[in-house]
Design a protein around this motif. Structure first.
Motif, short mmCIF file in Angstrom:
data_model
loop_
_atom_site.label_atom_id
_atom_site.label_comp_id
_atom_site.label_asym_id
_atom_site.label_seq_id
_atom_site.Cartn_x
_atom_site.Cartn_y
_atom_site.Cartn_z
N ALA A 108 0.84 -1.21 0.00
CA ALA A 108 0.00 0.00 0.00
C ALA A 108 0.87 1.26 0.00
N GLY A 109 0.64 2.15 -0.97
CA GLY A 109 1.37 3.40 -1.05
C GLY A 109 2.74 3.30 -1.69
N THR A 110 3.11 2.14 -2.19
CA THR A 110 4.44 1.96 -2.78
C THR A 110 4.36 1.99 -4.31
N ARG A 111 5.54 1.90 -4.95
CA ARG A 111 5.64 1.80 -6.40
C ARG A 111 6.03 0.37 -6.76
N VAL A 112 5.30 -0.24 -7.70
CA VAL A 112 5.56 -1.63 -8.12
C VAL A 112 5.89 -1.63 -9.60
N ALA A 113 7.07 -2.08 -9.95
CA ALA A 113 7.50 -2.12 -11.35
C ALA A 113 7.17 -3.48 -11.96
N THR A 114 6.70 -3.46 -13.21
CA THR A 114 6.34 -4.70 -13.89
C THR A 114 6.23 -4.46 -15.38
N ALA A 131 -1.59 0.91 -4.88
CA ALA A 131 -0.17 1.11 -5.13
C ALA A 131 -0.01 1.69 -6.52
N THR A 132 1.12 2.33 -6.79
CA THR A 132 1.40 2.88 -8.12
C THR A 132 2.15 1.85 -8.93
N VAL A 133 1.60 1.47 -10.07
CA VAL A 133 2.25 0.48 -10.93
C VAL A 133 3.10 1.20 -11.97
N VAL A 134 4.38 0.87 -12.03
CA VAL A 134 5.33 1.47 -12.97
C VAL A 134 5.58 0.47 -14.10
N HIS A 135 5.23 0.86 -15.31
CA HIS A 135 5.39 -0.06 -16.45
C HIS A 135 6.81 0.01 -17.00
N LEU A 136 7.44 -1.16 -17.14
CA LEU A 136 8.75 -1.29 -17.77
C LEU A 136 8.67 -2.40 -18.81
N ASP A 137 9.43 -2.24 -19.89
CA ASP A 137 9.41 -3.26 -20.93
C ASP A 137 10.35 -4.42 -20.64
N GLY A 138 11.29 -4.24 -19.74
CA GLY A 138 12.22 -5.32 -19.42
C GLY A 138 13.09 -4.94 -18.24
N GLY A 147 16.13 2.71 -8.14
CA GLY A 147 15.28 3.70 -7.54
C GLY A 147 14.00 4.02 -8.28
N VAL A 148 13.66 3.19 -9.26
CA VAL A 148 12.43 3.42 -10.03
C VAL A 148 11.20 2.91 -9.28
N ALA A 149 11.39 1.90 -8.43
CA ALA A 149 10.26 1.28 -7.73
C ALA A 149 10.69 0.77 -6.37
N ASP A 150 9.70 0.47 -5.54
CA ASP A 150 9.97 -0.09 -4.21
C ASP A 150 9.89 -1.61 -4.22
#
Length: 279
Positions: A108-114, A131-138, A147-150
Motif C-alpha cells: 500500500a502506497g508503494t511503487r511496483v515495477a512490472t 499502489a502505483t504500478v510502474v510499467h517497464l518493458d524489461g 530507484g524506479v520502484a519499491d
C-alpha cells in the motif's frame, strides 16, 4: 479462410510452430515471413509479437491465436480463452528488498515495477491494495536498485535472478500462466477443426500405445493397471487361454506400467508412439 495469429519469436513461438507442423499445417521456413497461407487446410497464419496477439484477435482482425494467458489478461482484450496447453508455463509473484515486505498489504502506497501493468493493476485492485504500478518493458528486477520502484512483480522460476538483485519473493501468487488458444468468439467457423487438431497433437505427445499378450483370466486385473480412455481393446488369440490387449498409456508412466504388467503375467509387451489422434 480461418485467420490464425502465431507468436513470431521466443519459447511460445518455437513450441507453437512445432505443434502446427505436427497437426499437418504449413509453417514458415524463413523467420522473416509474416504471413503464411495454407489453402489446403483453408487457413492463413500471421506471425506477430506475442504481446500483440490478444489485441488482434479481440478486435476481430484475426479469428484465432496462440499466446500466453498472462498476455491475454494483461491486454484487457475481449478475446476468449478456448483451450490451455502444457507449454509456456510461468508463475507471477511480487518481490522486494529482503526484510521490507512480508504480505501483500505492505505494498500500500508503494511503487511496483512490472512489464504486465494491466495484470498487476487488476490484481491489486481486486485485493484492495492501492499502489502505483510502474510499467517497464524489461529488466524489471533492476528497478528497485535503480530507484524506479519499491517492489517488482515478475515471472519467477527459481528466484535466483531476483536474489542476485537483493530481492525476495513475498505475498500470494499473482497468476499461474500457460500458453492458451484464444478466439475472437467461441463460434468462429473452422475453430473446432483447428482445436481438435491441436488437441490431437497434445494427446500424441502425452500418450503411447501399448500392446501386450495376457492370460484371459487376468483381464480384469490388467484393466486396473491399464484402463485406457474408455476401456482396453481386447482380441482373442489362437490359444484360447490368451488375449491380445491394446491400450493408450501416459508416456511418463510407460516403464512402470510395463513392469506391473509383466509381474502380473503379461508377455510380448510392446510400446508404439502416436503420431496423431482424435479423442
Amino acid at each position: 479462410m480461418l485467420r490464425i495469429a502465431v507468436p513470431n519469436k521466443g519459447t511460445l513461438s518455437e513450441t507453437a510452430v512445432d505443434m502446427l507442423r505436427e497437426a499437418g499445417y504449413a509453417v514458415r521456413r524463413d523467420p522473416k515471413e509474416l504471413i503464411v497461407p495454407d489453402p489446403r487446410n483453408d487457413v492463413e497464419f500471421f506471425y506477430l509479437r506475442p504481446r500483440d496477439i490478444a489485441t488482434y484477435v479481440g478486435s476481430g482482425a484475426l479469428d484465432v491465436g496462440v499466446t500466453g494467458r498472462d498476455l491475454l489478461l494483461d491486454s484487457h482484450s475481449t478475446a476468449v480463452e478456448i483451450d490451455a496447453f502444457d507449454f509456456g508455463v510461468s508463475t507471477f509473484r511480487f518481490a522486494g528488498p529482503v526484510g521490507e515486505f512480508s504480505k501483500l498489504a505492505d505494498l500500500a502506497g508503494t511503487r511496483v515495477a512490472t512489464s504486465y501493468s494491466g495484470l498487476v493493476e487488476d490484481f491489486l485492485e481486486a485485493q484492495g491494495v492501492r499502489a502505483t504500478v510502474v510499467h517497464l518493458d524489461g529488466a524489471v528486477e533492476s528497478a528497485v536498485r535503480l530507484g524506479v520502484a519499491d517492489a517488482v512483480a515478475d515471472v519467477v522460476e527459481t528466484g535466483s535472478t531476483l536474489r542476485k538483485q537483493g530481492l525476495e519473493i513475498f505475498g500470494p501468487v499473482i497468476l499461474e500462466s500457460t500458453a492458451v488458444l484464444i478466439a475472437s468468439r467461441d463460434d468462429v467457423e473452422g475453430l473446432e477443426t483447428f482445436r481438435h487438431r491441436l488437441q490431437g497433437v497434445m494427446v500424441a505427445r502425452r500418450f503411447v500405445l501399448m500392446d501386450y499378450d495376457l492370460p484371459a483370466d487376468l483381464i480384469e486385473q490388467a484393466s486396473r493397471i491399464t484402463p485406457g480412455f474408455e476401456s482396453p481393446t481386447v482380441s482373442p488369440l489362437r490359444d484360447s487361454g490368451w488375449v491380445a490387449v491394446r491400450v493408450m498409456v501416459p508416456r511418463d508412466d510407460t516403464n512402470d506400467v510395463m513392469d506391473s504388467l509383466y509381474a502380473l503375467g503379461a508377455r510380448a509387451i510392446l510400446v508404439s508412439s502416436i503420431h496423431a489422434a482424435r479423442i
